[in-house]
Design an enzyme around this catalytic site. Structure first.
Site, PDB file in Angstrom:
ATOM      1  N   HIS A  16       0.918  -1.370  -0.147  1.00 19.48           N
ATOM      2  CA  HIS A  16      -0.020   0.035  -0.110  1.00 19.48           C
ATOM      3  C   HIS A  16       0.999   1.342   0.069  1.00 19.48           C
ATOM      4  CE1 HIS A  16      -4.125  -1.717   1.380  1.00 19.48           C
ATOM      5  NE2 HIS A  16      -4.236  -1.263   0.108  1.00 19.48           N
TER       6      HIS A  16
ATOM      7  N   ARG B 241      -4.059  -6.701 -12.412  1.00 19.47           N
ATOM      8  CA  ARG B 241      -3.982  -8.026 -11.454  1.00 19.47           C
ATOM      9  C   ARG B 241      -5.152  -7.728 -10.461  1.00 19.47           C
ATOM     10  NH1 ARG B 241       1.813  -5.534 -11.116  1.00 19.47           N
ATOM     11  NH2 ARG B 241       3.026  -7.448 -11.412  1.00 19.47           N
TER      12      ARG B 241
ATOM     13  N   ARG C  59      -6.211 -10.365 -15.811  1.00 22.51           N
ATOM     14  CA  ARG C  59      -5.716 -11.706 -15.412  1.00 22.51           C
ATOM     15  C   ARG C  59      -6.727 -12.185 -14.258  1.00 22.51           C
ATOM     16  NH1 ARG C  59       0.149 -11.742 -12.840  1.00 22.51           N
ATOM     17  NH2 ARG C  59      -0.860 -11.139 -10.786  1.00 22.51           N
TER      18      ARG C  59
ATOM     19  N   ARG D 223      11.319 -14.346  -4.561  1.00 24.60           N
ATOM     20  CA  ARG D 223      11.422 -12.927  -5.001  1.00 24.60           C
ATOM     21  C   ARG D 223      11.224 -11.903  -3.536  1.00 24.60           C
ATOM     22  NH1 ARG D 223       5.915 -12.567  -8.494  1.00 24.60           N
ATOM     23  NH2 ARG D 223       5.551 -10.463  -7.752  1.00 24.60           N
TER      24      ARG D 223
ATOM     25  N   CYS E  77       5.110  -8.535 -19.084  1.00 25.58           N
ATOM     26  CA  CYS E  77       4.344  -7.743 -18.093  1.00 25.58           C
ATOM     27  C   CYS E  77       5.031  -7.612 -16.718  1.00 25.58           C
ATOM     28  CB  CYS E  77       2.867  -8.139 -18.092  1.00 25.58           C
ATOM     29  SG  CYS E  77       2.737  -9.553 -17.149  1.00 25.58           S
TER      30      CYS E  77
HETATM   31  C1  PEP Z   1       5.246 -11.683 -12.841  1.00 27.38           C
HETATM   32  O1  PEP Z   1       5.574 -12.624 -12.199  1.00 27.38           O
HETATM   33  O2  PEP Z   1       6.265 -11.098 -13.505  1.00 27.38           O
HETATM   34  C2  PEP Z   1       3.893 -10.763 -12.840  1.00 27.38           C
HETATM   35  C3  PEP Z   1       3.614  -9.901 -13.633  1.00 27.38           C
HETATM   36  O3  PEP Z   1       3.002 -11.340 -11.919  1.00 27.38           O
HETATM   37  P1  PEP Z   1       3.084 -10.940 -10.363  1.00 27.38           P
HETATM   38  O4  PEP Z   1       4.021 -10.023 -10.276  1.00 27.38           O
HETATM   39  O5  PEP Z   1       1.676 -10.337 -10.398  1.00 27.38           O
HETATM   40  O6  PEP Z   1       3.341 -12.152  -9.709  1.00 27.38           O
HETATM   41 MG    MG Z   2       3.621 -13.416 -11.237  1.00 23.97          MG
END
Ligand code: PEP
Ligand code: MG
Length: 586
Positions: free
Chosen positions: A191, A298, A334, A466, A503
């Site tokens: 946020h 998203r 999505r 990540r 993306c």
């Molecule tokens: C990605 O995994 O690169 C993606 C765009 O989806 P998110 O960041 O929502 O997992």
């Molecule tokens: Mg992703």
């Protein structure tokens, strides 16, 4: 220590230099609960505090309505709803009556148990929503008179430094007093990141070790472009960043002037540049920053900012509005990409490896009702504009076959009910798992398009979580292995006449633009405020040289080599980017 450089995640592409305002809400602990009254007195105390909190939030809401963006108001609305939720009232009352807890204790204990629930959720979008709840809890506690949580900003040029900030705390900051924000916690999708971007405040989040390095009054530089924070800069560094700040402002203005020009290379290769969107408040950014439409919506956010799972009508209205705003361009919606079953508090056991578990399409296929409701809403909205459907976390061809079956079935249902929809709606798969890249030839037979999500593709290729700070140094979407997987995907897709978009975060990384062009992807989708600069770089490149740069990059051993190489090449062609790309050595 002079010139201490710390790195974090850049949130809004601008720079600020100012004085540290260390914001640390005093920890509220049981020790501070002074005296406990009778059960009725404690319930009455809680009720008074709840009403006072509601009044404050409503007053704050009318102030925030003056802002150009609606998101801060929406967040306050969520908090108001929470304060009116009978579940909250009952839980606190039960604790006071049955456990003989004081009002403050009851609120603290409830917060603790909610915190545990939220922490179990692997998806950072969702776990960060705990901040909304905590924010309301802190306000309730403060209004009980048990503690004071004040944020008093004096003068201008304050850079607020905090472990974390809640949405209300961020929204309450007066923009003329706060010139930057740095937090130890928070991710790109938190946020705080969204609000800072909406309010145009330079911000860097997820800065490891920040609080150990800063004291109130320290001078600090916040570079929301590169994610660099410098504590107590020396004169040289300060001058460099002041220069960078000025130059960045000038360049951004210049880029913005050309935002509506097409993203076409000097030798005529064109690519669509679309926006990544999470919330309704961002719809205004599509035209503002010159996006062609929405390349990624998203939809998780719609669920996460609602009190309950949004019904078909609510979703239909939101998706239709997006289709209308984007028209005649497309909007890619999505389907839900939640990270685990805990979201809906089902009884399924915790997963040992949630990132390898019940995510995205795996979750949707086994939650038939939720999935069908969303698909019905998307399909109905497809009659209002150009909508495309995107499926997240796909790893096997069978999943896409199953999706197609479900969509077909819903189409039959809608036809019977007399609802119009786009019978030829394009259905695409996210490319986030290496198996999809390697089997793209097979996938191409069952999808209409691909969208490469490098955020997950990088984590699954390099086995780097990540969200894990300990290994974040190993995470870079420019790793040659990721580039090779992208190339395989594009080759198979194009061979089968299917188009490919990107993306993930790589699409907003200016250094990566040449390799993305070299790959000949058909579309890039990125956070709107980064669009003008990416378009500008594309317009200064030729496809021929981009292909050559990609070939060289693919031969390299590591992301570090690729990044250095591309940065050097970019600066040769765009010397004016020096101030945007400049970094201080660690
Ligand atoms: C990605 O995994 O690169 C993606 C765009 O989806 P998110 O960041 O929502 O997992
Ligand atoms: Mg992703």
């Amino acid at each position: 220590m002079k010139n201490r450089v710390i790195r974090g995640i850049p949130v809004s592409p601008s720079i600020a230099i100012g004085k540290v305002f260390l914001y640390s809400p005093k920890d509220i602990t049981f020790k501070r609960i002074k005296k406990k009254g009778s059960v009725d007195e404690e319930i009455c105390k809680f009720e008074k505090s709840r009403r006072k909190s509601l009044r404050q939030l409503r007053a704050l809401k009318s102030e925030l309505k003056k802002l150009p963006t609606k998101e801060p108001v929406r967040l306050i609305d969520i908090q108001i709803l929470f304060l009116q939720d009978p579940l909250l009232l009952n839980s606190v009352e039960k604790r006071i009556r049955n456990n003989k807890e004081a009002a403050a204790e009851a609120i603290l204990n409830l917060l603790e148990s909610l915190k545990r629930d939220f922490q179990e959720i692997p998806d950072s979008y969702i776990s960060e929503r705990y901040l909304d709840v905590k924010d309301v809890g802190d306000r309730l506690l403060k209004n009980l008179g048990e503690d004071e949580i004040e944020m008093e900003l004096k003068g201008h040029n304050n850079i607020v430094v905090a472990e974390r900030l809640s949405p209300t705390e961020t929204a309450q900051m007066s923009v003329d007093k706060v010139s930057g924000i740095v937090t130890e916690r928070g991710g790109k999708t938190s946020h705080i990141a969204i609000i800072a971007e909406a309010l145009n405040i330079p911000a860097v989040v997820g800065v490891n070790g920040l609080l150990n390095e800063t004291e109130s009054g320290d001078e600090i530089i916040v570079d929301g472009i590169s994610g660099i924070v410098v504590v107590n800069p020396d004169e040289n560094t300060k001058r460099t960043f002041e220069q960078k700040e000025k130059e960045a402002e000038r360049i951004q203005k210049e880029f913005l002037k050309h935002k509506d020009l097409p993203a076409t290379t000097i030798d005529g290769y064109s690519i669509d540049i679309c926006a990544n969107i999470e919330l309704p408040m961002e719809l205004g950014f599509i035209k503002k920053y010159g996006a062609k439409g929405v390349g990624l919506l998203r939809t998780e956010f719609l669920y996460l900012t609602s009190e309950s799972i949004p019904d078909e009508d609510e979703q239909y209205r939101f998706y239709s509005e997006i289709a209308r705003v984007c028209s005649p361009d497309y909007a890619i919606i999505r389907t839900l990409d939640l990270g685990g079953d805990k979201v809906f508090k089902t009884k399924t056991k915790e997963e040992a490896n949630p990132f390898l578990g019940w995510r995205g399409i795996r979750f949707s296929i086994s939650n038939n009702e939720i999935f069908r409701t969303q698909l019905r809403a998307i399909l109905k909205a497809s009659s209002k504009g150009n909508i495309r459907l995107l499926i997240p976390m796909v790893s096997q061809v069978e999943e896409m076959i199953e999706v197609r079956k479900i969509v077909k079935d819903i189409m039959k249902e809608l036809k019977k009910e007399g609802h119009p929809f786009d019978e030829n709606i394009e259905i695409g798969a996210m490319v986030e798992v290496p198996s999809v890249c390697l089997l793209a030839d097979h996938f191409a037979k069952v999808v209409d398009f691909f969208s490469i999500g490098t955020n997950d593709l990088t984590q699954y290729t390099l086995a780097v979580d990540r969200g894990n700070k300990r290994v974040s140094g190993l995470y870079d979407h420019l790793d040659p292995s990721v580039l090779k997987l992208m190339r395989v995907t594009v080759e198979h897709a194009h061979h089968n006449n299917k188009w490919v978009g990107v993306c993930g975060g790589i699409a907003a990384d200016i250094v990566a633009v040449p390799v993305l062009i070299g790959l000949e992807v058909d579309e890039l989708s990125l956070p709107p405020s980064f669009i003008p600069q990416v378009k500008n770089v594309i317009r200064g490149l030729s496809l021929k040289e981009a292909r050559e740069l990609l070939t060289q990059a693919e031969k390299m051993r590591s992301a570090t080599e690729v990044r250095e190489f591309l940065k050097g090449e970019l600066l040769k062609r765009f010397p004016s980017l020096k101030n945007i790309l400049l970094e201080v050595e660690k």
